[in-house]
Each structure stands twice: as structure tokens, then as C-alpha cells.
Write a protein that holds these residues in place. Structure first.
Motif, PDB file in Angstrom:
ATOM      1  N   SER A  61     -31.071  11.338   5.666  1.00  0.00           N
ATOM      2  CA  SER A  61     -29.671  11.718   5.464  1.00  0.00           C
ATOM      3  C   SER A  61     -28.947  10.694   4.591  1.00  0.00           C
ATOM      4  O   SER A  61     -28.118  11.058   3.748  1.00  0.00           O
ATOM      5  CB  SER A  61     -28.957  11.887   6.805  1.00  0.00           C
ATOM      6  OG  SER A  61     -29.037  10.688   7.555  1.00  0.00           O
ATOM      7  N   GLU A  62     -29.274   9.425   4.758  1.00  0.00           N
ATOM      8  CA  GLU A  62     -28.666   8.369   3.941  1.00  0.00           C
ATOM      9  C   GLU A  62     -29.146   8.482   2.490  1.00  0.00           C
ATOM     10  O   GLU A  62     -28.370   8.315   1.552  1.00  0.00           O
ATOM     11  CB  GLU A  62     -29.032   7.001   4.522  1.00  0.00           C
ATOM     12  CG  GLU A  62     -28.360   5.836   3.853  1.00  0.00           C
ATOM     13  CD  GLU A  62     -28.756   4.500   4.462  1.00  0.00           C
ATOM     14  OE1 GLU A  62     -28.438   3.477   3.839  1.00  0.00           O
ATOM     15  OE2 GLU A  62     -29.388   4.466   5.539  1.00  0.00           O
ATOM     16  N   LEU A  67     -28.083   9.943  -3.212  1.00  0.00           N
ATOM     17  CA  LEU A  67     -28.491  10.685  -4.406  1.00  0.00           C
ATOM     18  C   LEU A  67     -27.554  11.843  -4.727  1.00  0.00           C
ATOM     19  O   LEU A  67     -27.752  12.541  -5.719  1.00  0.00           O
ATOM     20  CB  LEU A  67     -29.907  11.234  -4.219  1.00  0.00           C
ATOM     21  CG  LEU A  67     -30.997  10.179  -4.150  1.00  0.00           C
ATOM     22  CD1 LEU A  67     -32.293  10.793  -3.647  1.00  0.00           C
ATOM     23  CD2 LEU A  67     -31.207   9.545  -5.516  1.00  0.00           C
ATOM     24  N   LEU A  68     -26.570  12.066  -3.863  1.00  0.00           N
ATOM     25  CA  LEU A  68     -25.645  13.184  -4.028  1.00  0.00           C
ATOM     26  C   LEU A  68     -26.420  14.495  -4.081  1.00  0.00           C
ATOM     27  O   LEU A  68     -26.179  15.359  -4.919  1.00  0.00           O
ATOM     28  CB  LEU A  68     -24.769  13.005  -5.275  1.00  0.00           C
ATOM     29  CG  LEU A  68     -24.049  11.658  -5.382  1.00  0.00           C
ATOM     30  CD1 LEU A  68     -23.339  11.526  -6.718  1.00  0.00           C
ATOM     31  CD2 LEU A  68     -23.092  11.457  -4.231  1.00  0.00           C
ATOM     32  N   GLY A  73     -32.713  20.052  -0.356  1.00  0.00           N
ATOM     33  CA  GLY A  73     -33.256  19.713  -1.676  1.00  0.00           C
ATOM     34  C   GLY A  73     -34.037  18.417  -1.643  1.00  0.00           C
ATOM     35  O   GLY A  73     -35.099  18.295  -2.258  1.00  0.00           O
ATOM     36  N   LEU A  74     -33.525  17.443  -0.901  1.00  0.00           N
ATOM     37  CA  LEU A  74     -34.227  16.174  -0.772  1.00  0.00           C
ATOM     38  C   LEU A  74     -35.533  16.350  -0.008  1.00  0.00           C
ATOM     39  O   LEU A  74     -36.558  15.769  -0.381  1.00  0.00           O
ATOM     40  CB  LEU A  74     -33.348  15.131  -0.074  1.00  0.00           C
ATOM     41  CG  LEU A  74     -34.036  13.784   0.147  1.00  0.00           C
ATOM     42  CD1 LEU A  74     -34.358  13.103  -1.181  1.00  0.00           C
ATOM     43  CD2 LEU A  74     -33.184  12.881   1.014  1.00  0.00           C
ATOM     44  N   VAL A 145     -13.848   9.199 -11.148  1.00  0.00           N
ATOM     45  CA  VAL A 145     -14.107  10.614 -10.870  1.00  0.00           C
ATOM     46  C   VAL A 145     -15.029  10.732  -9.652  1.00  0.00           C
ATOM     47  O   VAL A 145     -14.766  11.509  -8.722  1.00  0.00           O
ATOM     48  CB  VAL A 145     -14.728  11.312 -12.106  1.00  0.00           C
ATOM     49  CG1 VAL A 145     -15.264  12.693 -11.760  1.00  0.00           C
ATOM     50  CG2 VAL A 145     -13.710  11.401 -13.240  1.00  0.00           C
ATOM     51  N   THR A 146     -16.101   9.963  -9.648  1.00  0.00           N
ATOM     52  CA  THR A 146     -17.056   9.983  -8.536  1.00  0.00           C
ATOM     53  C   THR A 146     -16.389   9.570  -7.233  1.00  0.00           C
ATOM     54  O   THR A 146     -16.572  10.219  -6.198  1.00  0.00           O
ATOM     55  CB  THR A 146     -18.248   9.048  -8.840  1.00  0.00           C
ATOM     56  OG1 THR A 146     -18.879   9.491 -10.045  1.00  0.00           O
ATOM     57  CG2 THR A 146     -19.253   9.041  -7.715  1.00  0.00           C
ATOM     58  N   ARG A 147     -15.622   8.494  -7.280  1.00  0.00           N
ATOM     59  CA  ARG A 147     -14.941   8.012  -6.074  1.00  0.00           C
ATOM     60  C   ARG A 147     -14.035   9.084  -5.490  1.00  0.00           C
ATOM     61  O   ARG A 147     -14.065   9.351  -4.282  1.00  0.00           O
ATOM     62  CB  ARG A 147     -14.123   6.750  -6.387  1.00  0.00           C
ATOM     63  CG  ARG A 147     -13.486   6.111  -5.147  1.00  0.00           C
ATOM     64  CD  ARG A 147     -12.454   5.058  -5.504  1.00  0.00           C
ATOM     65  NE  ARG A 147     -11.264   5.605  -6.142  1.00  0.00           N
ATOM     66  CZ  ARG A 147     -10.310   6.301  -5.520  1.00  0.00           C
ATOM     67  NH1 ARG A 147     -10.402   6.559  -4.230  1.00  0.00           N
ATOM     68  NH2 ARG A 147      -9.258   6.753  -6.176  1.00  0.00           N
ATOM     69  N   ARG A 148     -13.261   9.741  -6.325  1.00  0.00           N
ATOM     70  CA  ARG A 148     -12.331  10.773  -5.831  1.00  0.00           C
ATOM     71  C   ARG A 148     -13.067  11.979  -5.248  1.00  0.00           C
ATOM     72  O   ARG A 148     -12.656  12.529  -4.234  1.00  0.00           O
ATOM     73  CB  ARG A 148     -11.394  11.229  -6.944  1.00  0.00           C
ATOM     74  CG  ARG A 148     -10.342  10.209  -7.268  1.00  0.00           C
ATOM     75  CD  ARG A 148      -9.341  10.764  -8.235  1.00  0.00           C
ATOM     76  NE  ARG A 148      -8.420   9.733  -8.669  1.00  0.00           N
ATOM     77  CZ  ARG A 148      -7.292   9.993  -9.297  1.00  0.00           C
ATOM     78  NH1 ARG A 148      -6.960  11.239  -9.568  1.00  0.00           N
ATOM     79  NH2 ARG A 148      -6.502   9.015  -9.665  1.00  0.00           N
TER      80      ARG A 148
END
Length: 156
Positions: A61-62, A67-68, A73-74, A145-148
Motif C-alpha cells: 500500500s505504501e 508511485l501514485l 495495478g501495482l 501541482v502534485t502537492r495540491r
């Protein structure tokens, strides 16, 4: 319903450039890694994350969060890497729901073979194309952008 705020010419130019660069970059990185060592870009990123982790393993899960990527999928990607002997899964003794993915010696060796060509292509396609100022602006802007987006997706 409010009228959408359409993108102006400069905004549209930035959006199209972002979409095109991202798609082309991913395609080229995938192609290079498949040709050089037979893995995908996502699989390479999985190996990189595991290599950087304590004891070269992470809870699934981590890893998915880092990896977003979706957990399903992972799981598919880890299964493929496990079949190739690059990753091993193990259950957690204290939490039956937890599964860990760990980098094998073969996975570490694969990463050592893959990294030089991958880094050279990243440098060729992105790093060496931009000035230091442009690179800092891209990193700052896309970092925000990623942070938001991550903040808006966080469980409340």
C-alpha cells in the motif's frame, strides 16, 4: 451552472505542451528500458523505490501511494516482477492484511544495468534541454501541482 472559464491562448499552449511532453517522455523511457533490459518504465520505478527503502522492501500500500498507482495495478506489476525473479513478496507476521514487496539480488542487478541508460535518456530528453532556471521553474510548478492534488485526494 456556472460558465466554464476557458483556457486562454497561453494557458492552452502550456497545457498542450505538458500533455505532449509527458506522453512522449513516457513512451521514450518505456521504449529505452524495454530495449535495454526488458522492463517497463513503471517496473523500473518500482525497483528504484524498493532499492531506496529500508531493507529494500515496502508495504504494498505504501509502494502504491509512492508511485501514485492503484493497488490492483501495482499488484499486477509486482506479479510480473516476481515471475522474473526481481521482486519477492512476503506477508507480515503482525498484520495478516499487510503484504511487503522486496527487491531481490536479481532485481538489484537489473537496476544496476538499467540505471545508466535510463538516466542518460532522462538527461537527454529533459535535464539538458532546459536552462537551470527553467528546470527550477518546472520542478517548483509541477511540485506544487502534485502537492495540491495529493492534498485533495488525502482521506479526510
Amino acid at each position: 451552472m456556472a460558465e466554464p472559464q476557458w483556457l486562454n491562448e497561453d494557458e492552452l499552449r502550456a497545457w498542450y505542451a505538458f500533455v505532449a511532453a509527458g506522453a512522449l517522455m513516457n513512451r521514450r523511457l518505456d521504449q529505452q528500458l524495454k530495449e535495454d533490459v526488458g522492463i517497463t518504465h513503471l517496473q523500473y520505478e518500482i525497483l528504484v523505490r524498493l532499492d531506496a527503502a529500508k531493507d529494500r522492501e515496502l508495504r504494498m500500500s505504501e509502494l502504491a501511494g509512492a508511485l501514485l498507482n492503484s493497488k490492483s495495478g501495482l499488484t499486477y506489476q509486482i506479479t510480473q516482477l516476481e515471475k522474473a525473479g526481481l521482486v519477492a513478496r512476503r506477508s507480515c507476521a503482525s498484520d495478516v492484511r499487510a503484504v511487503y514487496a522486496g527487491l531481490t539480488d536479481a532485481g538489484r542487478s537489473m537496476l544496476e544495468r538499467a540505471a545508466p541508460g535510463h538516466v542518460a535518456l532522462v538527461r537527454e530528453l529533459l535535464i539538458d534541454v532546459l536552462t537551470p532556471g527553467q528546470l527550477a521553474t518546472v520542478a517548483d510548478g509541477l511540485g506544487e501541482v502534485t502537492r495540491r492534488m495529493q492534498e485533495s485526494e488525502a482521506p479526510r
